[in-house]
Design an enzyme around this catalytic site. Structure first.
Site, short mmCIF file in Angstrom:
data_model
loop_
_atom_site.label_atom_id
_atom_site.label_comp_id
_atom_site.label_asym_id
_atom_site.label_seq_id
_atom_site.Cartn_x
_atom_site.Cartn_y
_atom_site.Cartn_z
N ASP A 200 0.83 -1.19 0.00
CA ASP A 200 0.00 0.00 0.00
C ASP A 200 0.88 1.26 0.00
O ASP A 200 1.86 1.33 0.75
CB ASP A 200 -0.87 -0.02 1.27
CG ASP A 200 -1.93 1.06 1.30
OD1 ASP A 200 -2.80 1.03 0.42
OD2 ASP A 200 -1.87 1.92 2.19
N GLU A 242 1.66 -0.36 -5.04
CA GLU A 242 0.81 0.75 -5.46
C GLU A 242 1.71 1.99 -5.47
O GLU A 242 2.13 2.46 -4.43
CB GLU A 242 -0.32 0.94 -4.45
CG GLU A 242 -1.25 2.07 -4.82
CD GLU A 242 -2.04 2.62 -3.64
OE1 GLU A 242 -3.14 3.13 -3.89
OE2 GLU A 242 -1.56 2.57 -2.49
C1 NOJ Z 1 -4.35 3.18 -0.61
C2 NOJ Z 1 -5.54 2.25 -0.56
O1 NOJ Z 1 -5.76 1.72 -1.84
C3 NOJ Z 1 -6.71 3.05 -0.06
O2 NOJ Z 1 -7.91 2.31 -0.13
C4 NOJ Z 1 -6.44 3.50 1.35
O3 NOJ Z 1 -7.46 4.36 1.80
C5 NOJ Z 1 -5.11 4.25 1.44
N1 NOJ Z 1 -4.05 3.60 0.73
C6 NOJ Z 1 -4.68 4.40 2.88
O4 NOJ Z 1 -4.21 3.17 3.34
#
Ligand code: NOJ
Length: 555
Positions: A200, A242
């Site tokens: 993440d 990501e």
């Molecule tokens: C990215 C995630 O995809 C999202 O859903 C989340 O709110 C944020 N990171 C914070 O963890």
């Protein structure tokens, strides 16, 4: 050299708490998911990525974690998790989980201790400022729902940093003890059998945040450390990161292949939506041209929709407006000023031909496809739910009570309301009905993924573009030792025909292996290729028998 299974995988992303409830409490759980693994096996996916499964106050759908070493009690136990791994692996499915280590919940015992005293052993695990930072609003991720990136904590008597919501304090990565703990978390879940992690918010994980510094430095060497830890423990495990960053930055995340093996292709995602809106392939070609060459051991992941909004932040103003106008014209469909909070089927007007074309397009693009639960049956969204929850409604299994998601007697117990009524309601859109119907979208997905697995060139081959002379038609060749595939996709609502000319990678006569309808055979010299409105064709140009022997891969 560990096998690179992830280059030929099909990844399915799901939220356990909205997938299948097994005990009637209204919340999906691991035993429920285990019960539904046959659906996933039949669909043809090879890996599931679970959105966070850890204990959490659930203020950000589980991305606010209070214990990295446990499973949320509503979802089950660690025992259930290991059973899930076993049952998934039995069906040839690997399991990845979210690794959310940029921040914790403010309820995490580490933060509770850190805020309680400057002498706490966890004080330095978070990012603090004794003075009011000058950049309180710099770098907010959720504008409109987040006011600042620094918040004053009365108990601590100091400001703490949070990239995301104020209840998600950032961990201080500059602290080696925090990084050691992350390696321990990685090791723990690998030991339980996960095949990897979706990392993440990777760019924020490696940021060296300091008050008043608008452009913090990033330490990429930490990614190397995490990756080393990963591959020492399990040679074929992967991190899928990501990182929605500029092209020039992107390549740094791969390094020479020693940092991260796999990244989502956000640039391609945004440009694909622009291309769909315009019914022209130009933006996709631009994205492919802009996508940097990556080391042989690495891979991009493609996606159309995920659990977040469609983020259009990297398109310029008028492009952004075009996508909004086409797919999210109503302000309530838009989010954070940059995105669209809808599922794909409603965005495409529930036009079956266009939905098929969009997924055929995704599967034809270079990279490993990631699909979102419910998209295989064309689920809709619920815009009455706040923010991104609109696309996070329970899976629609059948046309029985609560869509077969839960046996709970009370609607109010459900994790989220089931979509009911109208063209996307569970009465109309559900797995059971589509499973019985050979012409359903689900049957289409099953066929498409089966054929995709017979064409490993799509994930592992070298991809090149051929000019069709038609603005709406994309033609890509994927060339690998096992053979060569030609993918042709028409983004427009009108059909056409075009000449390609014989290709060097061709051997014998081309064969259509998958298409939106029966087309006349293609000629050996690939002239006069027909393509219908929103049509797609996968054409095998070469097959080298025996080339795959010895590579233990296979999707
Ligand atoms: C990215 C995630 O995809 C999202 O859903 C989340 O709110 C944020 N990171 C914070 O963890």
């Amino acid at each position: 050299m560990p096998e690179r299974w992830f280059r030929q995988a099909v990844i399915y992303c799901l939220d356990v708490d909205t997938f299948q409830d097994s005990n009637g409490d209204g919340v999906g759980d691991l035993p429920g998911l285990i019960d539904r693994l046959d659906h996933l096996a039949r669909l043809g996916i090879t890996c599931v990525w679970l959105n966070p499964i850890h204990p959490s106050p659930d203020r950000d759908d589980g991305y606010d974690i209070t214990d990295f070493y446990a499973v949320h009690p509503a979802l089950g136990s660690l025992g259930d998790f290991v059973e899930l791994i076993h049952q998934s692996n039995n069906r040839g499915i690997r399991v990845m989980i979210d690794l959310v280590v940029n921040h914790t919940s403010d309820q995490h015992p580490w933060f509770q201790s850190a805020r309680s005293s400057p002498d706490s052993p966890y004080r330095d695990w978070y990012v603090w400022s004794l003075d009011e930072p000058s950049d309180l609003r710099q770098g907010m991720v959720f504008p409109g729902y987040q006011d600042t990136t620094w918040t004053f904590d009365d108990e601590a008597g100091a400001w703490y940093y949070h990239r995301f919501y104020d209840f998600q304090p950032d961990l201080n990565m500059a602290n080696p003890r925090v990084r050691q703990e992350i390696e321990k978390i990685i090791g723990f879940w690998l030991q339980l059998g996960v095949a990897g992690f979706r990392l993440d918010a990777a760019p924020f994980v490696i940021e060296l945040t300091e008050p008043g510094v608008a452009e913090p430095r990033r330490d990429f060497s930490w990614l190397e450390d995490f990756n080393k830890q990963l591959s020492w423990r399990r040679g074929d495990a992967v991190i899928l990161a990501e990182a929605n960053v500029e092209r020039e930055e992107l390549i740094k995340y791969f390094g020479d292949g020693h940092r991260l093996p796999m990244l989502f292709n956000f640039i391609l995602n945004q440009r694909t939506f622009l291309a769909l809106a315009r019914e022209e392939v130009g933006p996709i070609l631009q994205a492919l041209a802009e996508t940097p060459a990556i080391p042989d051991t690495c891979q991009f992941a493609t996606f159309l929709r995920n659990h977040d909004e469609v983020d259009l932040g990297r398109l310029v103003g008028h492009e952004h407006d075009e996508v909004f106008a086409a797919f999210g014209p109503d302000p309530k469909m838009q989010l954070y000023g940059r995105g669209i909070r809808r599922r794909l089927a409603p965005m495409l007007g529930n036009d079956r031909r266009r939905i098929e074309m969009a997924y055929a397009l995704q599967f034809s693009l270079p990279g490993t496809p990631v699909i979102r639960y419910g998209d295989e049956i064309g689920m809709g969204d619920d815009l009455s739910l706040p923010e991104r929850n609109a696309m996070r409604t329970p899976m629609q299994w059948s046309n029985t009570r609560h869509a077969g998601f839960s046996t709970s007697s009370r609607k109010s117990d459900l994790r989220r309301p089931v979509i009911s009524g109208g063209e996307f309601g569970f009465e109309t859109v559900n797995v059971v009905d589509q499973q019985r119907d050979p012409t359903s979208l689900l049957s289409w997905f099953q066929r498409a993924l089966l054929i995709l697995r017979e064409c490993p060139e799509f994930g592992a081959g070298k991809c090149s573009y051929i000019d069709t002379g038609r603005r709406s038609v994309l033609a890509l060749i994927h060339d690998a030792p096992s053979g060569a595939m030609l993918a042709v996709v028409n983004l427009a609502h009108t059909g056409c025909s075009f000449d390609l000319g014989r290709q060097q990678c061709q051997d014998g006569s081309p064969i259509d292996v998958f298409a939106d309808k029966n087309y006349p055979n293609v000629t050996d010299n690939l002239d006069g290729i027909e393509i219908g409105p929103f049509g797609y064709r996968w054409i095998r140009l070469r097959r080298t028998i025996g080339a795959r022997a010895g590579s233990a891969s296979g999707r």
